[in-house]
Scaffold this active site. Structure first.
Site, PDB file in Angstrom:
ATOM      1  N   SER A 134       0.854  -1.186   0.000  1.00  0.00           N
ATOM      2  CA  SER A 134       0.000   0.000   0.000  1.00  0.00           C
ATOM      3  C   SER A 134       0.884   1.226   0.000  1.00  0.00           C
ATOM      4  O   SER A 134       2.032   1.181   0.476  1.00  0.00           O
ATOM      5  CB  SER A 134      -0.897   0.001   1.247  1.00  0.00           C
ATOM      6  OG  SER A 134      -1.538   1.260   1.421  1.00  0.00           O
ATOM      7  N   TYR A 147      -2.097  -0.376  10.384  1.00  0.00           N
ATOM      8  CA  TYR A 147      -2.119  -0.771   8.974  1.00  0.00           C
ATOM      9  C   TYR A 147      -0.829  -0.370   8.283  1.00  0.00           C
ATOM     10  O   TYR A 147      -0.213  -1.174   7.567  1.00  0.00           O
ATOM     11  CB  TYR A 147      -3.320  -0.126   8.290  1.00  0.00           C
ATOM     12  CG  TYR A 147      -3.476  -0.510   6.838  1.00  0.00           C
ATOM     13  CD1 TYR A 147      -3.995  -1.751   6.476  1.00  0.00           C
ATOM     14  CD2 TYR A 147      -3.116   0.372   5.821  1.00  0.00           C
ATOM     15  CE1 TYR A 147      -4.141  -2.112   5.155  1.00  0.00           C
ATOM     16  CE2 TYR A 147      -3.254   0.024   4.492  1.00  0.00           C
ATOM     17  CZ  TYR A 147      -3.772  -1.222   4.159  1.00  0.00           C
ATOM     18  OH  TYR A 147      -3.903  -1.571   2.831  1.00  0.00           O
TER      19      TYR A 147
END
Length: 272
Positions: A134, A147
């Site tokens: 990501s 995350y």
């Protein structure tokens, strides 16, 4: 005609994983898709001809069975696309310990376990790994500690593969998407829109979240999937190892300090 390869895609029932499975099958490769939920996996399998195997990659025994089933079905394993992941919001002082542990277990420990189980087969095939990380692994944002940390760890896990096993012919590269229309992102955008008092649900959330990116829109799963099958294109990709490709509409090219020169930035008033 390119050589047919066998690729295992985790998180293959929806979003980027499902789009990757479709693209690989269209190219003539054998694909095994894995995920925790059987229903979406079987839908993609019926649509594409991929082999579905529901599995929790954070479970060492389940991972062993997944790799064993793949090799039993097709006789080899050439590539792994590490796409399974979860998201949980929160700053360090706010995120629940249980959420932190789930993020690390799913986004980082699961890929580690799968790679350990698959490594002998990948080395035998001089194969490849693509990790779907990501942009959060490269640029952090507010309330995203767990995350971002898990995805940064995945990025360096992938680079470690390139360093340690590149001399034996294994390639490992990472893709870092920005906001992409997936089930997980839809839920996050709907929650963001509600918290910010935006009318229009998830679509309004996407519009607001991508307003300052050069592309000015979220990505589609197929736009990221188009990068993942690089693991199936030797020799064209044979010298690409340890690379990080951003697929983010250009968001990581922008500078926070330069935003004020192009946009009028106003504080958002929280809904009462």
């Amino acid at each position: 005609m390119p050589e047919q390869r066998v690729v295992l895609v985790t998180g293959g029932g929806t979003g980027i994983g499902a789009a990757t499975a479709r693209l690989l099958r269209t190219a003539g490769h054998q694909v095994v898709i894995s995920g925790r939920r059987p229903e979406p996996l079987h839908r993609v399998a019926e649509e594409t001809g991929a082999l579905a195997h529901p599995s929790d990659t954070a479970d060492p025994e389940a991972v062993r069975e997944l790799v064993e089933k793949t090799v039993t079905a097709y006789g080899r394993l050439d590539g792994v696309v590490l796409n399974a992941g979860v998201g949980r919001p929160g700053a360090v002082g706010d995120i629940a310990v249980e959420d932190w542990e789930e993020l690390i277990r799913t986004n980082l420990t699961g890929p580690f376990l799968l790679l350990r189980a698959a490594l002998p087969h990948l080395l035998a095939a001089r194969g490849a790994v693509v990790a779907v990380a990501s942009v959060a692994a490269l640029r952090n944002s507010v309330g995203n500690a767990g995350y971002a940390t898990s995805k940064a760890g995945l990025l360096h896990l992938c680079r470690s593969l390139a360093v340690d096993y590149g001399p034996q012919g294994l390639r490992a590269n990472a893709v870092c998407p920005g906001w992409v229309r997936t089930e997980m992102a839809d839920r996050r955008m709907a929650r963001f829109a509600a918290e910010a008092g935006l009318a229009g649900g998830a679509e309004a959330g996407y519009e607001e979240a991508t307003r300052l990116s050069p592309a000015g829109r979220p990505g589609e799963p197929e736009e990221v999937a188009g990068r993942s099958p690089g693991c199936c294109r030797p020799p064209a990709a044979s010298y690409v190892n340890g690379a990080v490709l951003t697929v983010d509409g250009g968001v990581t090219t922008t500078s926070v300090s330069g935003v004020a020169f192009d946009y009028r930035v106003e504080a958002r008033t929280p809904p009462l």
